[in-house]
Enzyme design. Structure first.
Site, short mmCIF file in Angstrom:
data_model
loop_
_atom_site.label_atom_id
_atom_site.label_comp_id
_atom_site.label_asym_id
_atom_site.label_seq_id
_atom_site.Cartn_x
_atom_site.Cartn_y
_atom_site.Cartn_z
N PRO A 15 0.85 -1.20 0.00
CA PRO A 15 0.00 0.00 0.00
C PRO A 15 0.88 1.24 0.00
CG PRO A 15 0.07 -0.99 2.20
CD PRO A 15 0.81 -1.91 1.29
N GLN A 69 -6.56 -1.73 2.08
CA GLN A 69 -6.00 -1.42 3.40
C GLN A 69 -6.70 -0.23 4.03
OE1 GLN A 69 -2.18 0.51 4.53
NE2 GLN A 69 -1.62 -1.52 5.29
N CYS A 98 1.94 2.43 9.91
CA CYS A 98 2.26 3.78 9.43
C CYS A 98 2.85 4.61 10.57
CB CYS A 98 1.01 4.46 8.87
SG CYS A 98 1.35 6.15 8.29
N LYS A 140 -0.89 -5.33 8.93
CA LYS A 140 0.48 -4.97 8.53
C LYS A 140 1.08 -4.18 9.69
CE LYS A 140 3.17 -2.89 4.75
NZ LYS A 140 4.01 -1.94 5.51
N HIS A 168 6.80 -5.30 8.61
CA HIS A 168 7.87 -4.39 8.20
C HIS A 168 8.93 -4.49 9.28
CE1 HIS A 168 9.15 -0.37 6.28
NE2 HIS A 168 10.13 -0.81 7.04
N GLY A 199 10.26 -4.42 3.43
CA GLY A 199 11.38 -3.55 3.77
C GLY A 199 12.63 -3.87 2.97
N ASP A 200 13.17 -2.86 2.28
CA ASP A 200 14.44 -2.97 1.54
C ASP A 200 14.40 -4.01 0.42
OD1 ASP A 200 15.50 -1.00 3.09
OD2 ASP A 200 16.82 -2.28 4.27
N ALA A 222 7.66 -1.71 -1.99
CA ALA A 222 7.04 -0.40 -2.19
C ALA A 222 7.94 0.42 -3.11
CB ALA A 222 6.82 0.30 -0.85
N ARG A 223 8.96 1.07 -2.54
CA ARG A 223 9.82 1.95 -3.34
C ARG A 223 10.53 1.22 -4.47
NH1 ARG A 223 12.71 5.30 1.42
NH2 ARG A 223 11.73 3.68 2.69
#
Length: 307
Positions: A15, A69, A98, A140, A168, A199-200, A222-223
Site C-alpha cells: 500500500p 488497506q 504507518c 500490517k 515491516h 522492507g528494503d 514499495a519503493r
C-alpha cells in the site's frame, strides 16, 4: 489464501499513499506481481462520505487479487468499511505500521502495535461481519524493540482470525536502518498463519534473499516497485516496454497528469542523467511527456533499457 498454499513465495505490491492506485496496480500485474494493495484509506472518512468512497477506491474486473488497506481505531467502523468493499476485493488489511505523526495522533497506524486488545477486537469483528467465504483479514505491522511484545500481538491477531500478517522489519522510530531479518524470522516461527516480509526489497534477488533468511511466505515491495514496476519479473531496471505500458494504461484510464508524471520520474531515475531528469521533471503536459519519451528513448523495439 489459496495462493499461499501453492508453495511459492508471493510477490506483493505494498500500500502506497497516492501511488498504489488502480493504474499502477494494472501495470505491476503485467510484470509478475501476485497481489496488490490499495493505498491506505481512513475507514471513518470512507464511511462518512460518498465522495471519499468514489475518490479513494476504484477498481475493475482485472484488478484481482486485491487487498483494501484501512486505517482505523474503531472495530465497528472498520467492519462496516470492510463490508462495503468486500464484493469488489479479496481481503482487507488493518494498517498497524504507518509511522507518520498525523496517523499516530488519530490513533491509527503504528500506535496500534501497542494496543493488541484493540487489534484483536478489530480483526475478530471483521471476520464475523463479512459474509464472504475465503475473504481475508490481515494486519500490517512494525516491530517493537522488545520483540516479545510483537510476538504476543501477532499471536493474539492469529487467535482472533487474522488470515496472514505482514511485518515491516523496523520499529516505528526507524526509517533507513537495515531491516531486522531475525525479528521477521522469529515472528514467522511464532505463528501458523502465513507471514509476509516488507522492507528494503529493490530487486528480485532481494525477494529470494528475504525468503532464504526468514522463511516467509511472501515478500512485499514499495519503493523498489515505484523505481522499477517490472522488478518482480526479474528486470534490473525499468524496461522501455514497461514505460510505454504505463503511458498506455495511464492515458486509457484518465490518470491525472501529476500522478502520471511522478510515476515516470521514479521509473526513469536510474536510467537518465541529471540534465535529462531536470528537463523531464519540468514538463507540464501529457503530450510533452510522450514527445520527450519518443525523442529520448524511441519506440520499444529501439529499447536500450533491458533485462
Amino acid at each position: 489464501m489459496d495462493m499461499f498454499e501453492a508453495g511459492k513465495v508471493l510477490k506483493i505490491c505494498a500500500p502506497m499513499v497516492r501511488y498504489s492506485k488502480l493504474p499502477f496496480r494494472c501495470l505491476v500485474r503485467k510484470y509478475d506481481c501476485d497481489i496488490c494493495f490499495t493505498p491506505m484509506i481512513v475507514a471513518a472518512d470512507f464511511m462518512r462520505s460518498n465522495k471519499a468512497r468514489d475518490s479513494e477506491f476504484t477498481t475493475n474486473d482485472s484488478d484481482r487479487p486485491l487487498i483494501v488497506q484501512f486505517a482505523s481505531s474503531d472495530a465497528q467502523t472498520l467492519a462496516d468499511a470492510a463490508c462495503v468493499v468486500a464484493p469488489f476485493s479479496d481481503g482487507v488489511d488493518l494498517n498497524c505500521g504507518c509511522p507518520q505523526r498525523w496517523a499516530m495522533a488519530e490513533g491509527y497506524g503504528a500506535c496500534l502495535i501497542n494496543k493488541p486488545d484493540l487489534v484483536r477486537d478489530m480483526v475478530r469483528l471483521v471476520r464475523n461481519q463479512v459474509a464472504k467465504p475465503n475473504y481475508s483479514t490481515s494486519i500490517k505491522i512494525r516491530i517493537h524493540k522488545d520483540l516479545r511484545r510483537t510476538v504476543d500481538l501477532c499471536q493474539q491477531a492469529e487467535a482472533a482470525g487474522a488470515s496472514w500478517i505482514t511485518v515491516h522489519g523496523r520499529t516505528a522510530d526507524e526509517r533507513h536502518q537495515p531491516v531486522n531479518h531475525d525479528a521477521i524470522q522469529t515472528i514467522k516461527d511464532s505463528v501458523s498463519v502465513p507471514v509476509v516480509a516488507n522492507g528494503d526489497v529493490r530487486h528480485l534477488r532481494d525477494v529470494e534473499a528475504m525468503h532464504r533468511l526468514t522463511g516467509v511466505d511472501g515478500v512485499m515491495a514499495a519503493r523498489g516497485l515505484l523505481a522499477n514496476p517490472a522488478m518482480f519479473a526479474g528486470y534490473e531496471g525499468t524496461p522501455l516496454q514497461c514505460v510505454w505500458d504505463w503511458v498506455d494504461i495511464a492515458t486509457e484510464q484518465g490518470t491525472p497528469f501529476t500522478c502520471f508524471h511522478h510515476h515516470l520520474m521514479y521509473m526513469l531515475e536510474r536510467v537518465s542523467s541529471q540534465p535529462e531528469r531536470k528537463v523531464f521533471n519540468s514538463l507540464y503536459s501529457t503530450s510533452a511527456v510522450i514527445d520527450y519519451l519518443h525523442e529520448t528513448y524511441g519506440p520499444v523495439q529501439d529499447c536500450g533499457m533491458s533485462n
